[in-house]
Design an enzyme around this catalytic site. Structure first.
Site, short mmCIF file in Angstrom:
data_model
loop_
_atom_site.label_atom_id
_atom_site.label_comp_id
_atom_site.label_asym_id
_atom_site.label_seq_id
_atom_site.Cartn_x
_atom_site.Cartn_y
_atom_site.Cartn_z
N HIS A 79 -70.35 -39.33 27.16
CA HIS A 79 -71.46 -39.67 28.00
C HIS A 79 -70.94 -39.81 29.42
CE1 HIS A 79 -74.67 -41.35 25.47
NE2 HIS A 79 -73.61 -41.31 24.61
N LYS A 265 -79.79 -48.80 39.91
CA LYS A 265 -78.89 -48.25 38.81
C LYS A 265 -77.52 -49.23 38.94
CE LYS A 265 -79.25 -44.34 41.02
NZ LYS A 265 -79.45 -43.33 39.75
N ARG A 266 -76.61 -49.10 37.94
CA ARG A 266 -75.53 -49.96 38.12
C ARG A 266 -74.77 -49.48 39.41
NH1 ARG A 266 -73.79 -52.74 33.59
NH2 ARG A 266 -72.25 -53.24 34.80
N LYS A 271 -71.85 -43.21 42.37
CA LYS A 271 -73.33 -43.29 42.58
C LYS A 271 -73.77 -43.36 43.96
CE LYS A 271 -74.41 -45.16 37.85
NZ LYS A 271 -75.43 -44.34 37.35
N THR A 373 -80.94 -41.34 33.86
CA THR A 373 -82.21 -41.35 33.08
C THR A 373 -83.59 -42.21 33.99
OG1 THR A 373 -81.58 -43.52 32.03
CG2 THR A 373 -81.44 -41.46 30.78
N LYS A 377 -87.47 -41.50 34.96
CA LYS A 377 -88.54 -42.71 34.67
C LYS A 377 -89.35 -42.67 36.10
CE LYS A 377 -85.17 -45.57 32.51
NZ LYS A 377 -84.27 -46.53 32.83
C1 LIG Z 1 -82.88 -46.58 33.19
C2 LIG Z 1 -82.01 -47.74 33.52
C3 LIG Z 1 -80.72 -47.41 33.87
C4 LIG Z 1 -79.89 -46.19 34.14
O1 LIG Z 1 -80.23 -45.75 35.43
P1 LIG Z 1 -79.57 -44.51 36.08
O2 LIG Z 1 -80.01 -44.32 37.45
O3 LIG Z 1 -79.99 -43.16 35.44
O4 LIG Z 1 -78.00 -44.81 36.12
C5 LIG Z 1 -79.92 -48.62 34.28
N1 LIG Z 1 -80.31 -49.83 33.86
C6 LIG Z 1 -81.62 -49.97 33.69
C7 LIG Z 1 -82.09 -51.28 33.66
C8 LIG Z 1 -82.35 -48.98 33.41
O5 LIG Z 1 -83.67 -49.04 33.12
#
Ligand SMILES: *Cc1c(COP(=O)(O)O)cnc(C)c1O
Length: 532
Positions: A79, A265-266, A271, A373, A377
């Site tokens: 991952h 995101k985290r 990032k 991901t 979305k």
């Molecule tokens: C989809 C999702 C992530 C992943 O986000 P990335 O921008 O792809 O790192 C992290 N936290 C939550 C709550 C999500 O729904």
């Protein structure tokens, strides 16, 4: 405690699987015909020695047939390429806590090295061994013990093959394959964006709800002004709903005619939330210098948590909040610029924010984000992606075309080139770009109140410690890309046509297809289930 926990879940899971299999009264040598066990990241890598332990010690098998069964049953997904995230455990800890498991790991390692020594040169064998100077490398254990190893986006899988796991790719080329991540369109559209769901149903019927690639039929409406204006209204409705939520929970007023620009995101250095913040500060100074500067109103929305021990990520969070305080309360800015940091980010908040987003920030340093991901979305909800060519952003670009995504920044090849020739000198960008110079000085000269220590640490990470994630290198190109976003948004029909094309091409990223590909290519699930 973490190691105990990992072993506990692995052992309980495998024991349960074996108990169930034994009810079929089939030979243990045929286990792989009925059972597939997936090592999802390195955390359950102890599946390899634990399955061997059960086959050897409890089922009385010999090593070679047990190993054959183990490799056929197990598969592994990688991952991340971030080296800090690749687990390794001290030999002392494993041998004390799990003596029998450690014996088996040693035997696997020994047999691997022995076999490879006849086939490859010493160096490659040593680099790929499981035990290396007193540590057990969990990724190596998972790869050697599995018949399949996959990455989570095309770019990520190629980087595994060519760089991070190149030695293993030379040894086991046929084990490597890609499975691009996906998202569930049921949660991320049907449940979370009811207005958009109804519009799509009214245009192309309901079949796409169970066959998401049918969203492609929406493209027939790409030049239909009524449909594009319907999309605009839905986005406005969702923005209003989110603005109400922010008013209620934070007491902050945000205008819905502004561009909603979202990075959720985290928090992690790679990032590059910091790149986003530096650009926001540059817009702030632009408006301070000239309150009539041609900047389209924006609401910058951040959300995310940092790992408890990740001090640097927490400093970035504090800095964004301090900058938000400064900008949001500056009368001179009026409401051309707002910065919202939502508290306690999680899935429930994501379900509110994503349908309201105009711009999706996917700005990781190229090569570092394995897939991402949230990029999928946002696309599914009609946001325009502002992105580097990283992770699944590359596949999003391939689907929507260059004209329906805003790209900027270094490529993965550029980044690896910099690594090999060591020619990146972040200080040059500070020295030679006056705007960047001013923004960076603001971190340390008291312009942003209450962040003395944090501002200094972050400044130093960029100037003194070499800017590991090329924030300064990508700053100018990012600002130009943001300028293109600003210009595009001023033409509503063009903008909503981009949104429509994004929605229409998001179906392939449904996790339904991803799961199907794991089931058929890796787990061979159809032949396994037939006789149950
Ligand atoms: C989809 C999702 C992530 C992943 O986000 P990335 O921008 O792809 O790192 C992290 N936290 C939550 C709550 C999500 O729904």
């Amino acid at each position: 405690m973490r190691l105990k926990q990992e072993y506990f879940f692995v052992s309980a899971g495998i024991q349960s699987i074996i108990r169930t299999y034994k009810k079929l009264r089939l030979p243990m040598a045929s286990l792989a015909e009925k059972v597939a066990i997936h090592i999802n990241d390195t955390h359950p890598a102890l599946c390899v020695p634990e399955l061997m332990r059960i086959l050897l010690d409890e089922e009385g098998m010999d090593w070679d047939p047990a190993w054959d069964v183990t490799v056929k049953v197990l598969s592994y997904t990688n991952h991340t390429i971030m080296s800090e995230a690749l687990e390794s455990w001290p030999v002392d800890m494993i041998s004390t806590l799990l003596p029998r498991i450690f014996q088996i790991i040693c035997e696997i390692d020994h047999r691997y090295a022995e076999k490879m020594s006849h086939l490859y040169d010493q160096a490659i064998t040593e680099r790929t061994r499981i035990i290396e100077n007193g540590n057990v490398k969990m990724a190596h254990l998972a790869i050697i013990g599995s018949h399949s190893i996959n990455g989570v986006a095309k770019l990520h899988t190629n980087i595994l093959k060519e760089k991070v796991l190149h030695d293993f790719f030379l040894i086991f080329p046929s084990r490597f394959n890609n499975k691009t991540n996906g998202i569930t369109h049921r949660r991320w559209l049907l449940l979370s964006n009811e207005p958009l769901r109804s519009l799509i149903d009214s245009k192309i019927g309901k079949d796409w709800e169970t066959k998401p690639t049918d969203l492609k039929m929406l493209e027939a409406f790409r030049d239909d002004e009524r449909t594009l204006m319907n999309l605009a209204e839905i986005k406005w409705t969702n923005k209003q709903r989110f603005a109400d939520h922010i008013k209620k929970t934070m007491g902050l007023t945000i205008r819905t005619d502004a561009i909603f620009d979202v990075q959720i995101k985290r928090f992690h250095a790679y990032k590059r939330q910091l790149l986003n913040l530096l650009h926001i500060l540059s817009l702030y100074f632009k408006l301070k210098d000239d309150p009539h500067a041609d900047v389209y109103p924006r609401v910058f929305i951040f959300g995310g948590k940092a790992a408890p021990s990740y001090t640097y990520a927490k400093e970035i969070i504090k800095l964004i909040n301090a900058a938000a305080d400064l900008i949001n309360h500056d009368q001179a800015i009026e409401d051309k610029l707002k910065v919202v940091f939502v508290e306690n980010y999680g899935v429930s908040l994501a379900e509110r924010i994503i349908p309201a987003a105009d711009v999706s920030e996917q700005i990781s340093l190229a090569s570092k984000e394995a897939s991402g991901t949230s990029n999928m979305k946002f696309m599914l909800n009609g946001a325009v992606t502002l992105a580097t060519l990283d992770g699944a952003n590359v596949e999003i670009r391939d689907r929507v075309g260059e004209e329906n995504i805003v790209l900027f920044g270094l490529t993965d090849k550029d980044v690896y080139q910099y690594y090999s020739d060591r020619s990146y000198h972040s200080y040059d960008y500070y020295k030679n770009n006056p705007l960047l110079h001013r923004v960076l000085d603001a971190l340390i000269d008291g312009t942003i109140p209450g962040v003395q220590a944090e501002g200094r640490d972050i400044f130093d990470s960029l100037i003194k410690y070499g800017d590991e994630y090329f924030v300064l290198r990508d700053f100018e190109d990012y600002a130009l890309a943001q300028r293109r976003v600003d210009q595009l948004y001023r033409e509503p029909l063009k903008w909503h046509k981009m949104a429509l094309i994004n929605i229409a091409n998001a179906g392939v990223f449904s996790s339904d297809y991803t799961v199907l590909r794991y089931a058929s290519d890796i787990w061979d699930v159809y032949s396994k289930t037939r006789f149950f």
